[in-house]
Design a protein around this motif. Structure first.
Motif: not given
Length: 340
Positions: A254, A201, A199, A252, A148, A230-232, A215-216, A129, A151
């Motif tokens: 996951k 953004t 990652t 957030d 967050m 995966d994350t959003f 998004v990561a 991050d 993410s």
């Protein structure tokens, strides 16, 4: 301890850029600045962990140094050094470090501009991050709860590369890649057995409001560590002109390769009250597969600056306990921050 970097790198960088912005005709001399913070945290948690045995009043510390260097007035070499003895239920507070009593380099990267709108960040110790252009929350998140949690967890560190873009109209974007296995000669950067995290953004920063999406993805190639995911996430913030406050709403999610999917809703507000800042936040986490792992939390804190270098913050937090038959984690704390 991300607080050190958040609070100290940006002012230092602005200070380095100021001579150039004031008069571009003046030659810039290489400059190095040292700043730091010491955090004393005293508190108790009524539950005291899942076993209900760590409920005593105790004290812990965190110490961080930020060393920033510029060679052109527009670039930045950043070194983060930390030490701390965080343990027990108060270790979940953000302003903590559990790295031990010996000072350790935890971040090391170099940032430089390319043109007027693009910057490049690279180095051997880059957090997941570290390169985030979008502002998804105006809430400091310096205590128990923050937006967050998936993410922008910042759990992965390694050799990395990031790009940030900022347009004159307020549109911002960033992309970063961190190779956790890149510190290991048997795995290597981008290797088949090492975790790699990407990652992305995209956001907008307007006058008193803005937001963004994150998004990561972790490919999970290192089977000896946490599985891939995966994350959003998305968040908006607003600072009304009618009263001195900032409000944040964030979502957030996951999707891990192993285990159940999770979603988190976060609402935070910071409001100027008297000589200090009142912070209040609420979050609700839902884990698929039943309600046993669902969790809600809230916190309330008041930060008062005694002077330019000393801030004290009493606070309270309550986080729902997911272990059956155990009480919720309800804690009070007093945080004393010395900045220099």
């Amino acid at each position: 301890m991300k607080l050190f970097q958040r609070l100290l790198v940006a002012p230092a960088a602005l200070g380095l850029l100021a001579p150039v912005a004031a008069n571009a005709d003046i030659a810039f001399s290489p400059t190095t600045t040292l700043s730091g913070v010491a955090v004393f945290t005293t508190g108790t948690v009524a539950d005291g962990g899942t076993a209900d045995t760590q409920d005593a009043l105790y004290m812990q510390y965190a110490y961080g140094l930020d060393i920033t260097s510029s060679f052109t007035g527009q670039d930045l070499l950043y070194t983060g050094i930390e030490a701390g003895n965080a343990s027990g239920p108060l270790a979940n507070l953000d302003n903590t470090s559990d790295g031990g009593d010996n000072l350790k380099v935890t971040s090391l990267f170099y940032e430089f501009p390319v043109g007027d709108h693009l910057s490049v960040t690279t180095g051997p110790l880059l957090d997941q991050d570290d390169v985030v252009a979008a502002t998804v929350s105006s809430y400091a998140g310096a205590f128990r709860i923050g937006g967050m949690p998936f993410s922008l967890a910042g759990d992965e560190t390694g050799p990395g590369l990031g790009l940030s873009y900022s347009a004159d109209n307020g549109v911002v974007a960033s992309a970063s890649y961190v190779s956790v296995g890149g510190t290991n000669s048997t795995q290597g950067i981008g290797g088949d057995t090492g975790d790699d995290v990407t990652t992305l953004t995209l956001g907008y920063d307007g006058e008193g409001f803005g937001g963004g999406i994150v998004v990561a993805s972790n490919d999970g190639n290192d089977t000896t560590t946490t599985a891939g995911y995966d994350t959003f996430g998305a968040g908006i913030y607003y600072s009304p002109e009618s009263f001195p406050a900032t409000i944040t709403l964030a979502y957030d999610s996951k999707d891990p390769e192993a285990g159940n999917n999770s979603t988190d809703w976060f609402l935070g507000m910071e409001y100027e009250v008297g000589p200090g800042l009142l912070s209040a936040a609420y979050n609700s986490t839902d884990v698929e597969g039943g309600s046993a792992d669902d969790q809600t939390g809230l916190e309330l804190a008041y930060s008062y600056a005694v002077n330019d270098h000393l801030t004290i913050t009493p606070g309270f937090f309550s986080v729902e306990e997911t272990t059956a038959g155990q009480s919720d984690d309800k804690g009070v704390f007093l945080e004393t921050v010395f900045s220099f």
